[in-house]
Design an enzyme around this catalytic site. Structure first.
Site, PDB file in Angstrom:
ATOM      1  N   PHE A  39       0.822  -1.221   0.000  1.00 61.74           N
ATOM      2  CA  PHE A  39       0.000   0.000   0.000  1.00 61.74           C
ATOM      3  C   PHE A  39       0.847   1.259   0.000  1.00 61.74           C
ATOM      4  CE2 PHE A  39       0.897  -0.192   4.497  1.00 61.74           C
ATOM      5  CZ  PHE A  39       0.755   1.098   4.973  1.00 61.74           C
ATOM      6  N   LYS A  40       2.105   1.154   0.418  1.00 62.49           N
ATOM      7  CA  LYS A  40       2.965   2.342   0.452  1.00 62.49           C
ATOM      8  C   LYS A  40       3.141   2.962  -0.939  1.00 62.49           C
ATOM      9  CE  LYS A  40       3.764   1.290   4.808  1.00 62.49           C
ATOM     10  NZ  LYS A  40       5.040   1.021   5.432  1.00 62.49           N
ATOM     11  N   ASP A  41       2.937   2.161  -1.990  1.00 61.13           N
ATOM     12  CA  ASP A  41       3.075   2.690  -3.358  1.00 61.13           C
ATOM     13  C   ASP A  41       2.093   3.823  -3.634  1.00 61.13           C
ATOM     14  OD1 ASP A  41       5.183   1.056  -4.318  1.00 61.13           O
ATOM     15  OD2 ASP A  41       3.791  -0.599  -4.669  1.00 61.13           O
TER      16      ASP A  41
END
Length: 466
Positions: free
Chosen positions: A111-113
């Site tokens: 999810f950091k993307d």
């Protein structure tokens, strides 16, 4: 729009300056002076927008024209062009009125993307406009590092240094970082845990005298406001897909540093009708203990099968506390100083009651988490990563209303955590996507450093490009 520190003593900054500053000079975190408010009618009008179009609607008020609209649309389009699924954040039904929001469709499978692909392009724009070079320093418990490196590897104006705890991230997570061999990328394996990495980053931001003249540090951890801002979008995206604003929604979030779920809290304050936010934790359960028993005390950090959540001090919780204490910077500064001194923090009765109106929490150990992965695979043929499994279990154990859609955030691809998946009875390591199929054959490059700030800062000073 202006940005203020949670501790009330740092200068008020513009959006661009807040993004470059990261940690405030008084040790606090930057937050908007006011939050954008969206009416029920305005949110309803967004139904059917693409993820990119919705991102523009949600994020543009935070910039108040500092980034021109055409430029912002271009940055958003670039950020999400590398995602493998056209929906960007697809929803998968996993049970009765229960859904998985797949946030692992980006280039590094986490999810950091969502935030760091955008932040990388935003930094490129701001730094080129200012003709400025910076050094990024970040700590990662597994996923932030690879996403930050992927977002910034092509930037001429950035040298990026990422600290990860030595031998305490999965092999896939490590290789995603250490096989990027660009001249501006430096990986540091610190002989300590994630909190040691994070504390070293915070200390370095407080005293940047070790840097060459004319350089400053920029944060890519979720202390950077732009990361939180970008994550608000997928709460609106999922909510709209499930009938908001005409019906409420609920979200369950596996979280260690509180940034991901704080974005959901902000979405609710901006107008999205969120009935419940569920905090899922592993054995490192300070957030669960705080919400359930008003026990926000430091315990020994435990190494788990969900390593991205092996965090004891949740940086972004301070942003939440700022609101719970009526945005009183002096009161919060005193509270955080006492926490630093004693290792214990208790919320006032008013603050705790306010938090419990929206938040519930749940703790899951490794054995129970593995059972959730096994159960979901056997019943649905759907493979969860260990963090998402914690979120699913937390949702099912604390859910308030079955008639309200519950969205469980899938924060990483299961291929990043083969050990947990194998323990759940899956017969082989889950395959990596095609673009990463040769990951274990790629050359690695990283530096193992002692848990000493002087050694790390010397390494950085020697490797920053002149």
């Amino acid at each position: 729009m202006n940005y203020i520190s949670t501790r009330g003593q740092a200068p008020v900054l513009s959006f661009e300056d807040a993004v470059l500053a990261g940690l405030a000079t008084d040790g606090g975190l930057y937050v908007p002076e006011t939050l954008p408010q969206f009416s029920r009618e305005e949110i309803a009008s967004w139904s059917g927008l693409s993820y990119q179009e919705l991102a523009f609607k949600v994020m543009s008020p935070f910039m108040a024209g500092e980034v021109p609209d055409d430029t912002l649309r271009e940055l958003i389009d670039k950020a999400y062009s590398t995602f493998r699924h056209d929906a960007i954040a697809p929803l998968i039904q996993s049970g009765h009125n229960e859904f998985i929001l797949e946030l692992f469709q980006g280039p590094t499978l986490a999810f950091k993307d969502f935030a760091l692909q955008f932040l990388g392009h935003l930094l490129d724009y701001v730094l080129k406009k200012r003709n400025q070079r910076v050094a990024i320093m970040g700590a990662t418990s597994g996923d932030t590092g690879s996403a930050a490196i992927e977002g910034c590897r092509h930037s001429d104006n950035v040298d990026i240094f990422i600290l990860h705890p030595y031998q305490r991230v999965s092999e896939v997570q490590r290789r995603q970082m250490t096989t990027v061999l660009e001249d501006n990328v430096f990986n540091i394996a610190l002989k300590g845990n994630f909190d040691d990495c994070q504390n070293m980053v915070k200390a370095s931001f407080s005293d940047q005298s070790f840097l060459p003249e004319g350089r400053q540090l920029v944060a890519v951890n979720s202390i950077n406001w732009a990361r939180i801002m970008a994550q608000i979008v997928y709460y609106f995206y999922a909510g709209l897909a499930l009938g908001a604003p005409h019906r409420p929604v609920a979200f369950s979030v596996p979280t260690g540093n509180f940034g991901d779920i704080f974005a959901g809290y902000l979405a609710s304050r901006m107008g999205l009708p969120i009935d419940q936010l569920v905090i899922g934790t592993n054995a490192n359960d300070i957030l669960h203990r705080c919400i359930s028993a008003n026990d926000h005390s430091l315990h020994q950090l435990v190494h788990s099968l969900s390593p991205s959540m092996d965090i004891m001090v949740s940086s972004n919780f301070e942003r939440m506390l700022f609101d719970l204490y009526d945005r009183d910077g002096a009161a919060l500064a005193a509270l955080m100083a006492d926490f630093k001194k004693t290792g214990n923090l208790q919320l006032s009765e008013t603050a705790l009651a306010s938090a419990r109106k929206l938040f519930t929490s749940y703790r899951l150990d490794d054995e129970s988490m593995v059972a959730v992965i096994h159960d979901m695979w056997q019943k649905n043929g759907y493979l969860l990563d260990p963090h998402t499994a914690i979120g699913v279990a937390a949702a099912r154990h604390t859910r308030r209303r079955l008639d309200i859609p519950m969205v469980c955030l899938a924060t990483a691809h299961p291929a990043k955590f083969p050990e947990a998946v194998r323990k759940a009875g899956y017969q082989q390591d889950p395959p990596l996507p095609h673009h990463m199929a040769d990951l274990f054959e790629r050359e690695e490059r990283y530096s193992v450093q002692p848990n000493e700030i002087a050694s790390v800062q010397q390494y950085m000073a020697e490797h920053i490009r002149r």
